[in-house]
Write an enzyme that holds these catalytic residues in place. Sequence first.
Site, PDB file in Angstrom:
ATOM      1  N   THR A   1     -23.811  -0.291   0.395  1.00  0.00           N
ATOM      2  CA  THR A   1     -22.699  -1.087   0.872  1.00  0.00           C
ATOM      3  C   THR A   1     -22.212  -1.957  -0.285  1.00  0.00           C
ATOM      4  OG1 THR A   1     -21.955  -2.550   2.643  1.00  0.00           O
ATOM      5  CG2 THR A   1     -24.231  -2.846   1.943  1.00  0.00           C
TER       6      THR A   1
ATOM      7  N   LYS B   1     -20.722   1.013  -3.672  1.00  0.00           N
ATOM      8  CA  LYS B   1     -20.191   2.321  -3.255  1.00  0.00           C
ATOM      9  C   LYS B   1     -19.417   3.063  -4.340  1.00  0.00           C
ATOM     10  CE  LYS B   1     -19.650   1.383   1.677  1.00  0.00           C
ATOM     11  NZ  LYS B   1     -18.739   1.340   2.811  1.00  0.00           N
TER      12      LYS B   1
ATOM     13  N   ASP C   1     -18.458   7.482   5.788  1.00  0.00           N
ATOM     14  CA  ASP C   1     -17.510   6.518   6.391  1.00  0.00           C
ATOM     15  C   ASP C   1     -16.305   7.241   7.000  1.00  0.00           C
ATOM     16  OD1 ASP C   1     -18.862   4.138   5.942  1.00  0.00           O
ATOM     17  OD2 ASP C   1     -17.921   3.783   3.997  1.00  0.00           O
TER      18      ASP C   1
ATOM     19  N   GLY D   1      -5.234  -1.990   3.364  1.00  0.00           N
ATOM     20  CA  GLY D   1      -6.333  -2.101   2.406  1.00  0.00           C
ATOM     21  C   GLY D   1      -6.362  -0.906   1.476  1.00  0.00           C
ATOM     22  N   ALA D   2      -6.958  -1.121   0.291  1.00  0.00           N
ATOM     23  CA  ALA D   2      -7.054  -0.024  -0.676  1.00  0.00           C
ATOM     24  C   ALA D   2      -8.415  -0.044  -1.370  1.00  0.00           C
ATOM     25  CB  ALA D   2      -5.923  -0.135  -1.700  1.00  0.00           C
TER      26      ALA D   2
HETATM   27  P1  NDP Z   1     -13.470  -3.729  -0.618  1.00  0.00           P
HETATM   28  O1  NDP Z   1     -13.964  -5.010  -1.209  1.00  0.00           O
HETATM   29  O2  NDP Z   1     -13.650  -2.469  -1.388  1.00  0.00           O
HETATM   30  O3  NDP Z   1     -11.888  -3.865  -0.266  1.00  0.00           O
HETATM   31  C1  NDP Z   1     -11.400  -5.041   0.323  1.00  0.00           C
HETATM   32  C2  NDP Z   1      -9.929  -4.854   0.715  1.00  0.00           C
HETATM   33  O4  NDP Z   1      -9.529  -6.044   1.426  1.00  0.00           O
HETATM   34  C3  NDP Z   1      -8.971  -4.713  -0.456  1.00  0.00           C
HETATM   35  O5  NDP Z   1      -7.924  -3.837  -0.108  1.00  0.00           O
HETATM   36  C4  NDP Z   1      -8.433  -6.147  -0.635  1.00  0.00           C
HETATM   37  O6  NDP Z   1      -7.135  -6.199  -1.196  1.00  0.00           O
HETATM   38  C5  NDP Z   1      -8.364  -6.597   0.809  1.00  0.00           C
HETATM   39  N1  NDP Z   1      -8.404  -8.047   0.926  1.00  0.00           N
HETATM   40  C6  NDP Z   1      -9.468  -8.858   0.742  1.00  0.00           C
HETATM   41  N2  NDP Z   1      -9.119 -10.148   0.954  1.00  0.00           N
HETATM   42  C7  NDP Z   1      -7.794 -10.139   1.270  1.00  0.00           C
HETATM   43  C8  NDP Z   1      -6.859 -11.159   1.620  1.00  0.00           C
HETATM   44  N3  NDP Z   1      -7.223 -12.439   1.680  1.00  0.00           N
HETATM   45  N4  NDP Z   1      -5.593 -10.787   1.922  1.00  0.00           N
HETATM   46  C9  NDP Z   1      -5.218  -9.477   1.883  1.00  0.00           C
HETATM   47  N5  NDP Z   1      -6.061  -8.469   1.555  1.00  0.00           N
HETATM   48  C10 NDP Z   1      -7.341  -8.794   1.257  1.00  0.00           C
HETATM   49  O7  NDP Z   1     -14.192  -3.643   0.801  1.00  0.00           O
HETATM   50  P2  NDP Z   1     -14.485  -2.329   1.677  1.00  0.00           P
HETATM   51  O8  NDP Z   1     -13.328  -1.419   1.533  1.00  0.00           O
HETATM   52  O9  NDP Z   1     -15.835  -1.811   1.418  1.00  0.00           O
HETATM   53  O10 NDP Z   1     -14.518  -2.963   3.165  1.00  0.00           O
HETATM   54  C11 NDP Z   1     -13.313  -3.384   3.794  1.00  0.00           C
HETATM   55  C12 NDP Z   1     -13.609  -3.821   5.223  1.00  0.00           C
HETATM   56  O11 NDP Z   1     -14.059  -2.723   6.003  1.00  0.00           O
HETATM   57  C13 NDP Z   1     -14.685  -4.892   5.321  1.00  0.00           C
HETATM   58  O12 NDP Z   1     -14.314  -5.815   6.309  1.00  0.00           O
HETATM   59  C14 NDP Z   1     -15.909  -4.110   5.770  1.00  0.00           C
HETATM   60  O13 NDP Z   1     -16.784  -4.932   6.512  1.00  0.00           O
HETATM   61  C15 NDP Z   1     -15.263  -3.053   6.659  1.00  0.00           C
HETATM   62  N6  NDP Z   1     -16.083  -1.833   6.761  1.00  0.00           N
HETATM   63  C16 NDP Z   1     -16.541  -1.474   8.003  1.00  0.00           C
HETATM   64  C17 NDP Z   1     -17.281  -0.352   8.162  1.00  0.00           C
HETATM   65  C18 NDP Z   1     -17.776   0.023   9.529  1.00  0.00           C
HETATM   66  O14 NDP Z   1     -18.660   0.892   9.614  1.00  0.00           O
HETATM   67  N7  NDP Z   1     -17.235  -0.549  10.597  1.00  0.00           N
HETATM   68  C19 NDP Z   1     -17.652   0.526   7.017  1.00  0.00           C
HETATM   69  C20 NDP Z   1     -17.083   0.071   5.750  1.00  0.00           C
HETATM   70  C21 NDP Z   1     -16.350  -1.083   5.646  1.00  0.00           C
HETATM   71  P3  NDP Z   1      -6.899  -6.377  -2.794  1.00  0.00           P
HETATM   72  O15 NDP Z   1      -6.962  -4.985  -3.359  1.00  0.00           O
HETATM   73  O16 NDP Z   1      -5.563  -6.997  -2.878  1.00  0.00           O
HETATM   74  O17 NDP Z   1      -8.014  -7.262  -3.304  1.00  0.00           O
END
Ligand code: NDP
Length: 304
Positions: A84, A88, A124, A149-150
């Site tokens: 996690t 990843k 995932d 998100g990206a």
């Molecule tokens: P990452 O850290 O790789 O990506 C985070 C994303 O959130 C980026 O796109 C980032 O945008 C955006 N972001 C963060 N803060 C802000 C903000 N204040 N305003 C706007 N955009 C924001 O995390 P993951 O992709 O691994 O995880 C993303 C979410 O998915 C988490 O909440 C995680 O808990 C959840 N998740 C749930 C799973 C499940 O099994 N239910 C499995 C995997 C993840 P930027 O590029 O601009 O920074």
Amino acid sequence: MLPDPLFLEEIGDLSTPRVGLAVLGRPIGHSISPILHHAALSVLSKEDASFDLWQYDRIDLEPSLLPEALEKLSLAGYIGLNLTIPHKVEVLKVLNDIDPEAQLMGAVNTLHFGSGSWVGHNTDGIGLSRAISTDLGIRFQDECILIIGAGGAARAASVQCLLEGCEFVHILNRSKERLNGLVEPLAERFGRNRIKGSSLEDLKISDFKDKKWLVINATSVGLSEEDPSSLPFSCSLLSPESAVYDMIYNPTTTTLLKDAAKAGLDFSNGLSMLIFQAAKALEIWTQKEIPADIMFDAACKHFQ
Ligand code: NDP
């Protein structure tokens, strides 16, 4: 019961005959993965007592220690790992063998030790697909899907949607750089008519207004109860057949989901994705069919 997280220096050879599984991350204290896996393993044990020896740990791991950890854990008898935040994507640099879907997603959340090396997978995407089909009755095929998100989770989601034949994916992200890093390779692979990206500042509301969308939040916006909605406009702008899935499951209701409810849309939180991605990982490690409902009951009991 959740075991206390371990640090790498605490990992020695497994003293009793044991098959090790673990989730590696930092932070890791929030992870309930041991509860899910132990619930399923206890069911497998009833048919085959060798599963009594399987044990799932949480390991708090600093990113720079990942290569050392993989070597140490395989020598210590671990055969299955989940990854996690923040491992990843970084793990791709240290693996020689990655399955094609995980390669395309650019992220690995599951490792299996077989034939002398770790093989990378990503569960995932399939976990999300099964979750949305179970909770919302929606299959990705022919849907228009808005992914917010990206990061790693959005990568897995967008590739899964495209592989399963969705009509169109629109990715919305705060930073343009990360957005383009995801959209460009996917546009080349799947066609520019099937994928588009917008940053928060160049978003055009008319792209979404009165249209049917499956909205998926894959950002961390919502993890705190005070967070605003991750969608920068009201769900009421979408057509009433639209639906919303938030990958966040703790808290169980986010501002996005409250807005979806207010607009009368179908919605669900990310608990089901957590369960189905875990079930798929355990399937890879055990080669057995995994009772996802047992994992789901264990998770619900934990959150009660
Ligand atoms: P990452 O850290 O790789 O990506 C985070 C994303 O959130 C980026 O796109 C980032 O945008 C955006 N972001 C963060 N803060 C802000 C903000 N204040 N305003 C706007 N955009 C924001 O995390 P993951 O992709 O691994 O995880 C993303 C979410 O998915 C988490 O909440 C995680 O808990 C959840 N998740 C749930 C799973 C499940 O099994 N239910 C499995 C995997 C993840 P930027 O590029 O601009 O920074």
